[in-house]
Design a protein around this motif. Sequence first.
Motif, mmCIF file in Angstrom:
data_model
loop_
_atom_site.group_PDB
_atom_site.id
_atom_site.type_symbol
_atom_site.label_atom_id
_atom_site.label_comp_id
_atom_site.label_asym_id
_atom_site.label_seq_id
_atom_site.Cartn_x
_atom_site.Cartn_y
_atom_site.Cartn_z
ATOM 1 N N ASP A 41 7.714 -12.505 2.049
ATOM 2 C CA ASP A 41 6.383 -11.940 1.766
ATOM 3 C C ASP A 41 5.999 -12.089 0.300
ATOM 4 O O ASP A 41 4.874 -11.790 -0.082
ATOM 5 C CB ASP A 41 6.363 -10.438 2.103
ATOM 6 C CG ASP A 41 6.791 -10.146 3.526
ATOM 7 O OD1 ASP A 41 6.307 -10.865 4.421
ATOM 8 O OD2 ASP A 41 7.591 -9.216 3.734
ATOM 9 N N SER A 42 6.937 -12.534 -0.534
ATOM 10 C CA SER A 42 6.710 -12.511 -1.982
ATOM 11 C C SER A 42 5.768 -13.610 -2.445
ATOM 12 O O SER A 42 5.802 -14.726 -1.922
ATOM 13 C CB SER A 42 8.048 -12.686 -2.704
ATOM 14 O OG SER A 42 7.840 -12.926 -4.080
ATOM 15 N N ASP A 70 15.760 -9.617 2.843
ATOM 16 C CA ASP A 70 15.663 -11.060 3.064
ATOM 17 C C ASP A 70 14.602 -11.353 4.127
ATOM 18 O O ASP A 70 14.010 -10.429 4.711
ATOM 19 C CB ASP A 70 17.028 -11.671 3.395
ATOM 20 C CG ASP A 70 17.576 -11.242 4.755
ATOM 21 O OD1 ASP A 70 16.789 -10.806 5.632
ATOM 22 O OD2 ASP A 70 18.808 -11.361 4.947
ATOM 23 N N GLY A 71 14.383 -12.640 4.357
ATOM 24 C CA GLY A 71 13.318 -13.027 5.281
ATOM 25 C C GLY A 71 13.523 -12.497 6.683
ATOM 26 O O GLY A 71 12.568 -12.335 7.442
ATOM 27 N N GLY A 72 14.765 -12.189 7.035
ATOM 28 C CA GLY A 72 15.051 -11.618 8.344
ATOM 29 C C GLY A 72 14.937 -10.106 8.369
ATOM 30 O O GLY A 72 15.237 -9.475 9.386
ATOM 31 N N GLY A 73 14.545 -9.531 7.243
ATOM 32 C CA GLY A 73 14.391 -8.075 7.186
ATOM 33 C C GLY A 73 15.681 -7.335 6.898
ATOM 34 O O GLY A 73 15.728 -6.098 6.997
ATOM 35 N N LEU A 85 0.038 -6.608 8.510
ATOM 36 C CA LEU A 85 0.165 -5.329 9.205
ATOM 37 C C LEU A 85 0.355 -5.489 10.710
ATOM 38 O O LEU A 85 0.731 -4.532 11.392
ATOM 39 C CB LEU A 85 -1.038 -4.417 8.901
ATOM 40 C CG LEU A 85 -1.068 -3.858 7.473
ATOM 41 C CD1 LEU A 85 -2.321 -3.015 7.247
ATOM 42 C CD2 LEU A 85 0.186 -3.042 7.167
ATOM 43 N N GLY A 86 0.105 -6.685 11.217
ATOM 44 C CA GLY A 86 0.355 -6.938 12.636
ATOM 45 C C GLY A 86 1.785 -7.370 12.930
ATOM 46 O O GLY A 86 2.153 -7.579 14.088
ATOM 47 N N ASP A 87 2.581 -7.517 11.894
ATOM 48 C CA ASP A 87 3.963 -7.977 12.047
ATOM 49 C C ASP A 87 4.864 -6.742 12.113
ATOM 50 O O ASP A 87 5.086 -6.060 11.105
ATOM 51 C CB ASP A 87 4.300 -8.867 10.838
ATOM 52 C CG ASP A 87 5.768 -9.281 10.779
ATOM 53 O OD1 ASP A 87 6.596 -8.717 11.535
ATOM 54 O OD2 ASP A 87 6.082 -10.158 9.960
ATOM 55 N N SER A 88 5.380 -6.448 13.283
ATOM 56 C CA SER A 88 6.081 -5.173 13.445
ATOM 57 C C SER A 88 7.391 -5.125 12.667
ATOM 58 O O SER A 88 7.826 -4.056 12.240
ATOM 59 C CB SER A 88 6.311 -4.865 14.925
ATOM 60 O OG SER A 88 7.180 -5.826 15.470
ATOM 61 N N ALA A 89 8.016 -6.284 12.465
ATOM 62 C CA ALA A 89 9.241 -6.270 11.655
ATOM 63 C C ALA A 89 8.909 -5.815 10.230
ATOM 64 O O ALA A 89 9.636 -5.033 9.604
ATOM 65 C CB ALA A 89 9.866 -7.663 11.644
#
Length: 497
Positions: free
Chosen positions: A315-316, A327-330, A70-74
């Motif tokens: 995140d999986s 993807d990992g880059g959002g 939850l601290g990861d803004s992306a």
Amino acid sequence: MSARPPAHRGEDQGRPTALRRALIIGATSALAVLTGMMVIPDANAAASTLGAAAAQSGRYFGTAIAGGRLGDSAYTTIAAREFNMVTAENEMKIDATEPQRGQFTFSAGDNIYNWATQRGIKMRGHTLAWHSQQPGWMQSLSGSTLRQAMIDHINGVMAHYKGKLAAWDVVNEAFNEDGSRRQSNLQGTGNDWIEVAFRTARNADPSVKLCYNDYNIENWSYAKTQGVYRMIQDFKSRGVPIDCVGLQTHFTGGSSLPSNFQTTLSSFAALGVDVALTEVDVTNASTSQYAGLTQACMNVARCIGITVWGVRDSDSWRSSESPLLFDGGGNKKAAYTSVLNVLNSANPNPSTTTSSPAPSTSPTTSPPPSGGPSKIVGSQSGRCIDVPNSSHNNGTRVQLYDCHGLTNQQWTYTASKQLTVYGNMCLDAAGSGNSAAVQIYSCNGQTNQQWNVNSNGTITGVQSGRCIDVWGTGNGQQVQIYDCNGQANQQFRLVAL
Ligand code: XIL
């Protein structure tokens, strides 16, 4: 939330009205620079997020949330934008909530609950009774001591979240692949442990939906699916309280979408339970499997929503299979688009619906309370319909809150069927479909601001025919309209102040 009947997903002609109003107001306030952008979307414009697209047919689209992210803004930007339901990936499990016997800790679960609630996102509880992720003390228990510990755990956790959640996965993964019961320590307490868990849960919070949740129950001809089906059938026939079946839908780790998935969903639904896809992930995010599983849900009226098991591939829990929609880059993956398209093309009135539509003739309308303002009290919660923070802003969604009788809880029922607050603002439905928000808006004489106060204890929208409804009983629960179902969460009475 109490059990709902099969959802009739009705006409949505009111939604564009509210959207247009919001756009017009927003655009007007910045007219000098935005004149060229005052494009009013077509009434059937496709929604651009998963949650909004699912809501068009009265469903939700959710994700698992990991509290540590939850601290990861992306991460939170995507999660808040795309989803309108969340499940705590680990934070409401037994080891997280009762690490020592009788000592409950809710801070990690509450962090996710608060994050979601502050953004108007609902939450599924996961999970109360499971062979896995038990704390050490529970793993070593057996027999009647373990049975009592399970009951105490359900009571302890459900008391904390009472009235706050949309559903609980009461029991998770209790079956073997061959359709027999899994030989866990819980099973060792007696074959009735599952129904005891559900009965305990119903008593602990009568307002929340109670689900059985499992994996590898997507293929209708698979033995495990049939084993779970027979248990639900038995529970329904004997009155064991159960409202829903969660199909985890992990098409990872060697599983894939079976061609008969829709048959499985409709067969469970025909037993009189809702179904939901609760933990979706798909190896390499196959677009055809993602589209197919989404379509199967859309084709079954009682498939109430889909939850993916994480936001980005990174995140999986099975990140090596890149199984999610970002993807990992959002970035949105092709599977995201395939899901969004299916959600956007879903029929708002699935043909397999078995419910009757909202009544065309309203129940008898009671005479409005005489004279001045009233509070609107929910019978199940004892709480009042309240404008948060005494806001006067158009579009502020109303909520349940402890009754205090101040002006933000004072409603006047007028001869023209409006429920006014602050003199010139009206209780307003932001659409006419299931789950449309109930908000305040400047009175404009339209039918989405007219309400019948009925002698059967409901308040129905004149435009929608649907009932004022809440999903829980706690402070802050948001108010919506939903098919009238005769249940206590739709009972509201006007009490003169
Ligand atoms: C998984 C989580 O994603 C992991 O972080 C954790 O280590 C193990 O549990 N079925 C369920 C979920 O019901 O709770 C599981 O979640 C995945 C399988």
